[in-house]
Design an enzyme around this catalytic site. Structure first.
Site, PDB file in Angstrom:
ATOM      1  N   ASP A   8       0.353   5.284   1.533  1.00  0.00           N
ATOM      2  CA  ASP A   8       1.268   3.931   0.844  1.00  0.00           C
ATOM      3  C   ASP A   8       2.001   4.718  -0.406  1.00  0.00           C
ATOM      4  O   ASP A   8       1.482   5.557  -1.255  1.00  0.00           O
ATOM      5  CB  ASP A   8       0.259   2.847   0.135  1.00  0.00           C
ATOM      6  CG  ASP A   8       1.106   1.679   0.092  1.00  0.00           C
ATOM      7  OD1 ASP A   8       0.661   0.642   0.998  1.00  0.00           O
ATOM      8  OD2 ASP A   8       1.764   1.643  -0.690  1.00  0.00           O
TER       9      ASP A   8
ATOM     10  N   ILE B 239       6.831   7.337   3.657  1.00  0.00           N
ATOM     11  CA  ILE B 239       7.160   7.391   5.186  1.00  0.00           C
ATOM     12  C   ILE B 239       8.630   7.693   5.163  1.00  0.00           C
ATOM     13  O   ILE B 239       8.866   8.203   6.463  1.00  0.00           O
ATOM     14  CB  ILE B 239       6.795   6.108   5.921  1.00  0.00           C
ATOM     15  CG1 ILE B 239       7.556   4.933   5.841  1.00  0.00           C
ATOM     16  CG2 ILE B 239       5.200   5.812   5.905  1.00  0.00           C
ATOM     17  CD1 ILE B 239       7.522   3.766   6.624  1.00  0.00           C
TER      18      ILE B 239
ATOM     19  N   ALA C 205       3.589  -0.103   6.986  1.00  0.00           N
ATOM     20  CA  ALA C 205       4.269  -0.006   5.811  1.00  0.00           C
ATOM     21  C   ALA C 205       5.665  -0.651   6.001  1.00  0.00           C
ATOM     22  O   ALA C 205       6.230  -0.090   6.937  1.00  0.00           O
ATOM     23  CB  ALA C 205       4.363   1.812   5.382  1.00  0.00           C
TER      24      ALA C 205
ATOM     25  N   SER D  66       8.956  -6.063   3.296  1.00  0.00           N
ATOM     26  CA  SER D  66       8.531  -7.273   4.021  1.00  0.00           C
ATOM     27  C   SER D  66       9.223  -8.438   3.605  1.00  0.00           C
ATOM     28  O   SER D  66       8.825  -9.534   4.249  1.00  0.00           O
ATOM     29  CB  SER D  66       7.133  -7.211   4.026  1.00  0.00           C
ATOM     30  OG  SER D  66       6.518  -7.618   2.689  1.00  0.00           O
TER      31      SER D  66
ATOM     32  N   GLU E 216       9.672 -12.856  13.567  1.00  0.00           N
ATOM     33  CA  GLU E 216      11.119 -13.039  13.188  1.00  0.00           C
ATOM     34  C   GLU E 216      12.072 -12.127  13.943  1.00  0.00           C
ATOM     35  O   GLU E 216      13.203 -12.541  13.933  1.00  0.00           O
ATOM     36  CB  GLU E 216      11.380 -12.528  11.538  1.00  0.00           C
ATOM     37  CG  GLU E 216      10.187 -13.349  10.744  1.00  0.00           C
ATOM     38  CD  GLU E 216      10.741 -13.304   9.045  1.00  0.00           C
ATOM     39  OE1 GLU E 216      11.830 -13.013   8.939  1.00  0.00           O
ATOM     40  OE2 GLU E 216       9.902 -13.886   8.267  1.00  0.00           O
TER      41      GLU E 216
ATOM     42  N   TYR F 203      16.170  -8.115   7.047  1.00  0.00           N
ATOM     43  CA  TYR F 203      14.724  -7.651   7.349  1.00  0.00           C
ATOM     44  C   TYR F 203      14.321  -7.812   8.890  1.00  0.00           C
ATOM     45  O   TYR F 203      13.852  -6.812   9.183  1.00  0.00           O
ATOM     46  CB  TYR F 203      13.687  -8.653   6.720  1.00  0.00           C
ATOM     47  CG  TYR F 203      12.176  -8.395   6.944  1.00  0.00           C
ATOM     48  CD1 TYR F 203      11.339  -7.595   6.608  1.00  0.00           C
ATOM     49  CD2 TYR F 203      11.599  -9.822   7.830  1.00  0.00           C
ATOM     50  CE1 TYR F 203      10.016  -7.560   7.158  1.00  0.00           C
ATOM     51  CE2 TYR F 203      10.370  -9.754   8.217  1.00  0.00           C
ATOM     52  CZ  TYR F 203       9.462  -8.543   7.872  1.00  0.00           C
ATOM     53  OH  TYR F 203       8.255  -8.594   8.367  1.00  0.00           O
TER      54      TYR F 203
ATOM     55  N   LYS G  85      13.193  -4.976  11.327  1.00  0.00           N
ATOM     56  CA  LYS G  85      11.681  -4.834  12.194  1.00  0.00           C
ATOM     57  C   LYS G  85      12.057  -4.693  13.722  1.00  0.00           C
ATOM     58  O   LYS G  85      11.619  -3.980  14.485  1.00  0.00           O
ATOM     59  CB  LYS G  85      11.073  -6.141  11.709  1.00  0.00           C
ATOM     60  CG  LYS G  85      10.426  -6.130  10.456  1.00  0.00           C
ATOM     61  CD  LYS G  85       9.355  -4.931  10.085  1.00  0.00           C
ATOM     62  CE  LYS G  85       8.219  -5.153  10.851  1.00  0.00           C
ATOM     63  NZ  LYS G  85       7.174  -4.070  10.448  1.00  0.00           N
TER      64      LYS G  85
ATOM     65  N   TYR H   9      13.380 -24.295  -0.629  1.00  0.00           N
ATOM     66  CA  TYR H   9      14.678 -23.917  -0.103  1.00  0.00           C
ATOM     67  C   TYR H   9      15.070 -25.222   0.752  1.00  0.00           C
ATOM     68  O   TYR H   9      14.450 -25.675   1.678  1.00  0.00           O
ATOM     69  CB  TYR H   9      14.822 -22.555   0.651  1.00  0.00           C
ATOM     70  CG  TYR H   9      14.292 -21.490   0.012  1.00  0.00           C
ATOM     71  CD1 TYR H   9      14.393 -21.218  -1.492  1.00  0.00           C
ATOM     72  CD2 TYR H   9      13.952 -20.280   0.662  1.00  0.00           C
ATOM     73  CE1 TYR H   9      14.054 -20.032  -2.062  1.00  0.00           C
ATOM     74  CE2 TYR H   9      13.509 -19.135   0.040  1.00  0.00           C
ATOM     75  CZ  TYR H   9      13.624 -19.159  -1.231  1.00  0.00           C
ATOM     76  OH  TYR H   9      13.345 -17.935  -2.006  1.00  0.00           O
TER      77      TYR H   9
END
Ligand code: NAD
Ligand code: DAU
Length: 352
Positions: free
Chosen positions: A37, A64, A86, A89, A136, A159, A163, A216
């Site tokens: 990490d 990483i 990792a 996020s 997501e 994000y 991913k 929100y």
């Protein structure tokens, strides 16, 4: 005790990663668990106190995105399995700094895939590269429908785009090089040790501080909430019993509108603190919406239930209550992680 497996966990000092490291170290004394990490703002070694002195656990501070560090680590520990968590996020941070998300989430994943490929070569028997991803990547649902494993990708935030890109690379390494990989796409996790930039711990912390609770938009966005230990049990099953090349969706069958969830947290917290009912609700404030805010996520977890026999064990009532309880009993932890850099972040995003 002789070790039967050497495992690399990336991001093991984060929210889900620290629960996973503790689970693996305690449940499998014959495994050697190496936690790599970078210790960004989201990584916290305090989370790993229960295992820090265990003989089958090693922590390595490293990034990483640094291919050479990863290569050397694979050489040194000869991993037979990887749980890759990792990542950067947080969706709101990705809107501010998309490049960091591409670096860690895409390039970092690629470095790990390359190192595994070099280290394992043709000898892939008993090896597994497990990539932990998110629902997501599938985009945003309307009022009906569920994300299935074959739902087309439609990421809409930096994000989720990062991913999605990492998921594609992981699948490409399976098809092109025969690397044994497995992917899971999970819905929103909650529970102890989650950094208070995310909705549930942010709300609990703000109630404690008697600060506004920022909701929100119209508060009607829907998320499918899963207690973190149920994600861990799914991950354990997928790693040990999942089939290479497959994807598994994980979700809690637990859809809630944000406003409904926040009101729920308000009532539980007031009750546990012995405050007058309605006090916390009076702090709710509707604020400017998140740009590109996905309306609804909901998972069809039928495949993992049917093929691997998984089911979530924690109801929303139980999970939310024990989560609030944990934060109320661990206010020192909350105060430590919200001091310093978090204060600046909060002021920048929320203005006070
Ligand atoms: P987190 O932000 O709490 O933890 C991320 C960890 O990764 C931190 O310890 C951080 O220090 C580390 N890290 C970040 N950049 C790094 C780098 N370059 N090199 C090494 N370490 C680095 O995240 P989380 O909520 O625990 O999520 C873990 C994983 O699960 C992520 O991949 C995320 O996309 C995925 N996921 C999360 C959820 C959720 O609801 N939290 C749901 C589905 C999937
Ligand atoms: O779905 C899985 C994803 O869940 C993970 O991949 C991500 O890593 C994780 O951060 C989470 O993403 P979300 O954006 O759904 O989580 P967050 O806690 O940031 O927000 C949950 C919902 O609450 C979302 O609709 C936005 C809203 N929200 C969030 C914050 C921080 C608010 O209304 N106010 C807030 O202050």
């Amino acid at each position: 005790m002789p070790k039967t497996k050497s495992l690399l966990i990336t991001g093991g000092a984060g929210f889900i990663g620290s629960h996973l490291c503790i689970h693996l170290v305690e449940k499998y004394p014959d495994y050697h668990v190496v936690n790599l990490d970078k210790l960004t703002y989201a990584g916290n070694l305090e989370n790993l106190k229960p295992i820090e002195n265990c003989q089958n656990y090693t922590f390595v501070k490293g990034d990483i995105t640094d291919a050479e560090t990863i290569r050397r680590l694979f050489e040194k520990y000869d991993f037979s399995g990887v749980f890759h968590l990792a990542a950067e996020s947080h969706v709101d941070r990705s809107i501010e700094s998309p490049n960091e998300f591409a670096m860690t989430n895409v390039l970092g994943t690629l470095n790990l895939l390359n190192a595994a490929r070099v280290q394992w070569g043709e000898k892939t028997e008993g090896k597994m590269f497990y990539h932990i991803s998110t629902d997501e990547v599938y985009g945003s649902l309307g009022d009906t429908g569920l994300f299935r494993e074959d739902t087309p990708y439609d990421p809409r935030s930096p994000y989720s785009a990062s991913k999605a890109s990492s998921d594609h690379f992981v699948r490409a390494y399976y098809h092109t090089y025969g690397l044994p990989v497995v992917i899971s796409n999970c819905s929103n996790n909650y529970g102890p040790l989650q950094f208070p930039e995310k909705l549930i711990p942010l709300v609990i912390n703000n109630i404690l501080q008697k600060r506004e609770l920022p909701v929100y938009g119209d508060g009607k966005n829907v998320r499918d909430w899963l207690y973190v230990s149920d994600h861990i049990s799914a991950m354990d099953l997928i790693f040990h019993k999942g089939k290479a090349g497959e994807t598994y969706n994980i979700g809690g069958d637990n859809e809630m509108q944000n406003i409904e969830l926040v009101r729920n947290l308000c009532d539980i917290t007031d009750e546990l603190l012995g405050r007058e009912k309605g006090f916390a609700r009076s702090l709710i404030t509707f604020v400017k919406d998140r740009p590109g805010h996905d309306r609804r996520y909901a998972i069809d977890a039928g495949k993992i239930k049917k093929t691997l026999g998984w089911a979530p064990a924690t109801s929303a009532t139980e999970g939310l209550r024990s989560t609030v309880n944990w934060y109320l009993n661990n206010q020192d932890w909350l105060n430590r992680v919200t001091s310093g850099a978090y204060k600046k972040y909060y002021e920048k995003f929320y203005g006070s």
